[in-house]
Design an enzyme around this catalytic site. Structure first.
Site, PDB file in Angstrom:
ATOM      1  N   ASN A  95      25.249  76.660  36.704  1.00  0.00           N
ATOM      2  CA  ASN A  95      24.001  76.097  36.165  1.00  0.00           C
ATOM      3  C   ASN A  95      24.224  74.912  35.223  1.00  0.00           C
ATOM      4  O   ASN A  95      23.437  74.661  34.319  1.00  0.00           O
ATOM      5  CB  ASN A  95      23.149  77.199  35.522  1.00  0.00           C
ATOM      6  N   GLU A 147      32.200  79.339  18.902  1.00  0.00           N
ATOM      7  CA  GLU A 147      32.481  78.573  20.123  1.00  0.00           C
ATOM      8  C   GLU A 147      33.105  77.215  19.803  1.00  0.00           C
ATOM      9  O   GLU A 147      34.025  76.769  20.492  1.00  0.00           O
ATOM     10  CB  GLU A 147      31.191  78.407  20.928  1.00  0.00           C
ATOM     11  N   HIS A 151      26.375  74.808  29.373  1.00  0.00           N
ATOM     12  CA  HIS A 151      26.307  75.916  28.409  1.00  0.00           C
ATOM     13  C   HIS A 151      25.882  75.337  27.067  1.00  0.00           C
ATOM     14  O   HIS A 151      26.305  74.243  26.702  1.00  0.00           O
ATOM     15  CB  HIS A 151      27.685  76.577  28.244  1.00  0.00           C
ATOM     16  N   TYR A 166      33.810  83.968  27.371  1.00  0.00           N
ATOM     17  CA  TYR A 166      32.664  84.767  27.803  1.00  0.00           C
ATOM     18  C   TYR A 166      32.866  86.261  27.550  1.00  0.00           C
ATOM     19  O   TYR A 166      32.224  87.096  28.209  1.00  0.00           O
ATOM     20  CB  TYR A 166      32.370  84.513  29.284  1.00  0.00           C
ATOM     21  N   PHE A 183      28.359  89.929  36.643  1.00  0.00           N
ATOM     22  CA  PHE A 183      28.722  88.573  37.062  1.00  0.00           C
ATOM     23  C   PHE A 183      29.954  88.030  36.330  1.00  0.00           C
ATOM     24  O   PHE A 183      30.362  86.894  36.568  1.00  0.00           O
ATOM     25  CB  PHE A 183      27.534  87.619  36.862  1.00  0.00           C
ATOM     26  N   ARG A 187      19.337  71.593  33.625  1.00  0.00           N
ATOM     27  CA  ARG A 187      19.575  72.571  34.689  1.00  0.00           C
ATOM     28  C   ARG A 187      18.679  72.327  35.900  1.00  0.00           C
ATOM     29  O   ARG A 187      19.100  72.519  37.040  1.00  0.00           O
ATOM     30  CB  ARG A 187      19.418  73.981  34.130  1.00  0.00           C
TER      31      ARG A 187
HETATM   32  N1  UDP Z   1      25.115  84.059  34.613  1.00  0.00           N
HETATM   33  C1  UDP Z   1      25.308  84.458  35.930  1.00  0.00           C
HETATM   34  N2  UDP Z   1      24.447  85.386  36.467  1.00  0.00           N
HETATM   35  C2  UDP Z   1      23.420  85.938  35.749  1.00  0.00           C
HETATM   36  C3  UDP Z   1      23.231  85.530  34.415  1.00  0.00           C
HETATM   37  C4  UDP Z   1      24.093  84.589  33.876  1.00  0.00           C
HETATM   38  O1  UDP Z   1      26.234  83.998  36.596  1.00  0.00           O
HETATM   39  O2  UDP Z   1      22.682  86.775  36.295  1.00  0.00           O
HETATM   40  C5  UDP Z   1      26.046  83.067  34.022  1.00  0.00           C
HETATM   41  C6  UDP Z   1      25.408  81.679  33.882  1.00  0.00           C
HETATM   42  O3  UDP Z   1      26.409  80.697  34.155  1.00  0.00           O
HETATM   43  C7  UDP Z   1      24.988  81.670  32.429  1.00  0.00           C
HETATM   44  C8  UDP Z   1      26.125  82.463  31.784  1.00  0.00           C
HETATM   45  O4  UDP Z   1      26.415  83.487  32.722  1.00  0.00           O
HETATM   46  O5  UDP Z   1      24.857  80.356  31.914  1.00  0.00           O
HETATM   47  C9  UDP Z   1      25.796  83.086  30.448  1.00  0.00           C
HETATM   48  O6  UDP Z   1      24.613  83.851  30.574  1.00  0.00           O
HETATM   49  P1  UDP Z   1      23.490  83.831  29.441  1.00  0.00           P
HETATM   50  O7  UDP Z   1      22.550  84.946  29.757  1.00  0.00           O
HETATM   51  O8  UDP Z   1      24.154  83.825  28.088  1.00  0.00           O
HETATM   52  O9  UDP Z   1      22.703  82.454  29.704  1.00  0.00           O
HETATM   53  P2  UDP Z   1      22.697  81.029  28.963  1.00  0.00           P
HETATM   54  O10 UDP Z   1      22.733  81.300  27.473  1.00  0.00           O
HETATM   55  O11 UDP Z   1      23.904  80.258  29.460  1.00  0.00           O
HETATM   56  O12 UDP Z   1      21.401  80.399  29.414  1.00  0.00           O
END
Ligand code: UDP
Length: 140
Positions: A114, A128, A117, A51, A59, A104
Protein backbone atom coordinates in the site's frame (compact mmCIF):
# COMPACT_ATOMS: atom_id res chain seq x y z
CA UNK A 1 -0.48 23.34 17.29
CA UNK A 2 2.59 21.31 18.18
CA UNK A 3 5.49 20.81 15.79
CA UNK A 4 5.91 17.05 15.53
CA UNK A 5 8.08 14.55 13.73
CA UNK A 6 6.78 11.41 12.09
CA UNK A 7 8.40 8.48 10.33
CA UNK A 8 7.65 7.54 6.72
CA UNK A 9 8.48 4.57 4.53
CA UNK A 10 7.97 4.60 0.78
CA UNK A 11 7.44 0.85 0.41
CA UNK A 12 9.06 -1.38 -2.26
CA UNK A 13 6.06 -1.37 -4.61
CA UNK A 14 6.07 2.44 -4.81
CA UNK A 15 9.87 2.64 -5.18
CA UNK A 16 9.56 0.13 -8.05
CA UNK A 17 7.02 2.41 -9.73
CA UNK A 18 9.59 5.24 -9.76
CA UNK A 19 7.29 7.58 -7.83
CA UNK A 20 9.58 8.64 -4.96
CA UNK A 21 9.60 12.20 -6.28
CA UNK A 22 5.83 12.24 -6.82
CA UNK A 23 5.27 11.13 -3.21
CA UNK A 24 7.79 13.66 -1.87
CA UNK A 25 5.91 16.35 -3.85
CA UNK A 26 2.63 15.43 -2.13
CA UNK A 27 4.41 15.45 1.24
CA UNK A 28 6.02 18.84 0.65
CA UNK A 29 2.86 20.39 -0.75
CA UNK A 30 1.05 19.37 2.46
CA UNK A 31 3.46 21.63 4.37
CA UNK A 32 5.54 18.83 5.87
CA UNK A 33 9.32 19.16 5.68
CA UNK A 34 11.63 16.20 4.94
CA UNK A 35 14.29 16.48 7.67
CA UNK A 36 16.07 13.20 6.86
CA UNK A 37 15.80 10.59 4.13
CA UNK A 38 17.66 7.59 2.72
CA UNK A 39 17.12 4.64 0.40
CA UNK A 40 17.66 1.29 2.09
CA UNK A 41 17.10 -2.42 1.48
CA UNK A 42 15.73 -4.02 4.64
CA UNK A 43 16.78 -7.48 5.74
CA UNK A 44 14.05 -9.91 6.80
CA UNK A 45 15.17 -9.47 10.41
CA UNK A 46 14.93 -5.67 10.16
CA UNK A 47 11.43 -5.90 8.68
CA UNK A 48 10.36 -8.35 11.39
CA UNK A 49 11.73 -6.01 14.07
CA UNK A 50 10.04 -2.99 12.58
CA UNK A 51 6.65 -4.73 12.39
CA UNK A 52 7.07 -6.70 15.66
CA UNK A 53 3.79 -5.23 16.95
CA UNK A 54 2.03 -7.19 14.18
CA UNK A 55 3.88 -10.49 14.79
CA UNK A 56 0.71 -12.36 15.77
CA UNK A 57 -1.32 -11.09 12.80
CA UNK A 58 -1.98 -13.50 9.91
CA UNK A 59 -0.39 -11.14 7.38
CA UNK A 60 2.92 -10.75 9.30
CA UNK A 61 4.98 -13.22 7.23
CA UNK A 62 3.98 -11.98 3.79
CA UNK A 63 4.22 -8.34 4.96
CA UNK A 64 7.84 -8.84 6.10
CA UNK A 65 8.71 -10.67 2.86
CA UNK A 66 7.19 -7.77 0.89
CA UNK A 67 9.02 -5.11 2.92
CA UNK A 68 12.41 -6.67 2.15
CA UNK A 69 11.59 -7.57 -1.48
CA UNK A 70 13.23 -4.38 -2.80
CA UNK A 71 14.51 -0.99 -1.74
CA UNK A 72 12.48 1.37 0.44
CA UNK A 73 12.88 5.08 1.17
CA UNK A 74 12.77 5.90 4.87
CA UNK A 75 12.26 9.53 5.92
CA UNK A 76 11.59 11.75 8.90
CA UNK A 77 8.91 14.38 8.31
CA UNK A 78 8.38 17.46 10.44
CA UNK A 79 5.60 19.99 10.76
CA UNK A 80 2.49 21.05 12.63
CA UNK A 81 0.48 17.98 13.59
CA UNK A 82 2.82 15.90 11.40
CA UNK A 83 1.59 12.48 12.55
CA UNK A 84 -2.09 13.08 11.79
CA UNK A 85 -1.33 15.18 8.71
CA UNK A 86 0.80 12.48 7.11
CA UNK A 87 -1.78 9.78 7.84
CA UNK A 88 -4.40 11.99 6.21
CA UNK A 89 -2.42 12.42 2.97
CA UNK A 90 -1.47 8.70 2.99
CA UNK A 91 -5.10 7.59 2.96
CA UNK A 92 -6.72 4.45 4.39
CA UNK A 93 -4.72 1.24 4.90
CA UNK A 94 -6.83 -0.52 2.26
CA UNK A 95 -6.54 1.49 -0.96
CA UNK A 96 -10.10 0.48 -1.84
CA UNK A 97 -11.17 2.75 1.04
CA UNK A 98 -8.64 5.53 0.41
CA UNK A 99 -9.86 9.02 -0.50
CA UNK A 100 -9.18 10.52 -3.93
CA UNK A 101 -5.82 12.25 -4.16
CA UNK A 102 -4.23 10.35 -1.27
CA UNK A 103 -0.89 8.61 -1.76
CA UNK A 104 -2.41 5.17 -1.30
CA UNK A 105 -5.26 5.88 -3.72
CA UNK A 106 -2.67 6.93 -6.30
CA UNK A 107 0.09 4.35 -5.75
CA UNK A 108 -1.05 1.37 -3.63
CA UNK A 109 -1.55 -2.00 -5.31
CA UNK A 110 -3.48 -3.71 -2.51
CA UNK A 111 -3.87 -3.69 1.30
CA UNK A 112 -0.35 -5.09 1.77
CA UNK A 113 1.58 -3.30 -0.97
CA UNK A 114 0.00 0.00 0.00
CA UNK A 115 2.84 2.33 -1.02
CA UNK A 116 3.61 4.06 2.28
CA UNK A 117 3.91 3.71 6.03
CA UNK A 118 3.39 6.52 8.55
CA UNK A 119 3.63 6.46 12.35
CA UNK A 120 0.35 6.35 14.25
CA UNK A 121 1.31 8.12 17.52
CA UNK A 122 4.14 10.20 19.06
CA UNK A 123 5.54 7.22 20.98
CA UNK A 124 5.67 4.97 17.90
CA UNK A 125 7.12 7.83 15.82
CA UNK A 126 10.03 8.19 18.26
CA UNK A 127 10.72 4.43 18.25
CA UNK A 128 10.44 4.14 14.47
CA UNK A 129 12.68 7.18 13.80
CA UNK A 130 15.40 5.81 16.09
CA UNK A 131 15.10 2.36 14.43
CA UNK A 132 16.49 3.81 11.17
CA UNK A 133 18.18 7.15 11.97
CA UNK A 134 20.67 8.43 14.52
CA UNK A 135 20.53 11.95 15.96
CA UNK A 136 23.29 13.26 13.65
CA UNK A 137 21.16 12.41 10.59
CA UNK A 138 18.23 14.60 11.70
CA UNK A 139 19.24 17.99 10.44
CA UNK A 140 15.96 19.92 10.63
N1 UDP B 1 -1.48 -5.07 6.26
C1 UDP B 1 -1.75 -6.20 5.50
N2 UDP B 1 -2.99 -6.79 5.62
C2 UDP B 1 -3.95 -6.32 6.47
C3 UDP B 1 -3.67 -5.18 7.24
C4 UDP B 1 -2.43 -4.57 7.11
O1 UDP B 1 -0.90 -6.66 4.74
O2 UDP B 1 -5.04 -6.91 6.53
C5 UDP B 1 -0.15 -4.42 6.15
C6 UDP B 1 -0.20 -3.11 5.35
O3 UDP B 1 0.99 -3.01 4.57
C7 UDP B 1 -0.25 -2.08 6.45
C8 UDP B 1 0.64 -2.72 7.51
O4 UDP B 1 0.33 -4.11 7.44
O5 UDP B 1 0.22 -0.81 6.02
C9 UDP B 1 0.43 -2.23 8.92
O6 UDP B 1 -0.95 -2.34 9.24
P1 UDP B 1 -1.70 -1.19 10.05
O7 UDP B 1 -3.02 -1.75 10.45
O8 UDP B 1 -0.79 -0.67 11.13
O9 UDP B 1 -1.98 -0.06 8.94
P2 UDP B 1 -1.31 1.36 8.62
O10 UDP B 1 -1.04 2.04 9.95
O11 UDP B 1 -0.05 1.10 7.81
O12 UDP B 1 -2.36 2.08 7.81
Amino acid sequence: MAIERTFSIIKPNAVAKNVIGSIFKIIEESGLKIVATKKIQMTKAQAEGFYAVHSERPFFGTLCDFMCSGPCVVSVLEGENAIAKYREIMGATNPADAAEGTIRKLYADDIEANAVHGSDAPETAAVEISYFFNALELVG
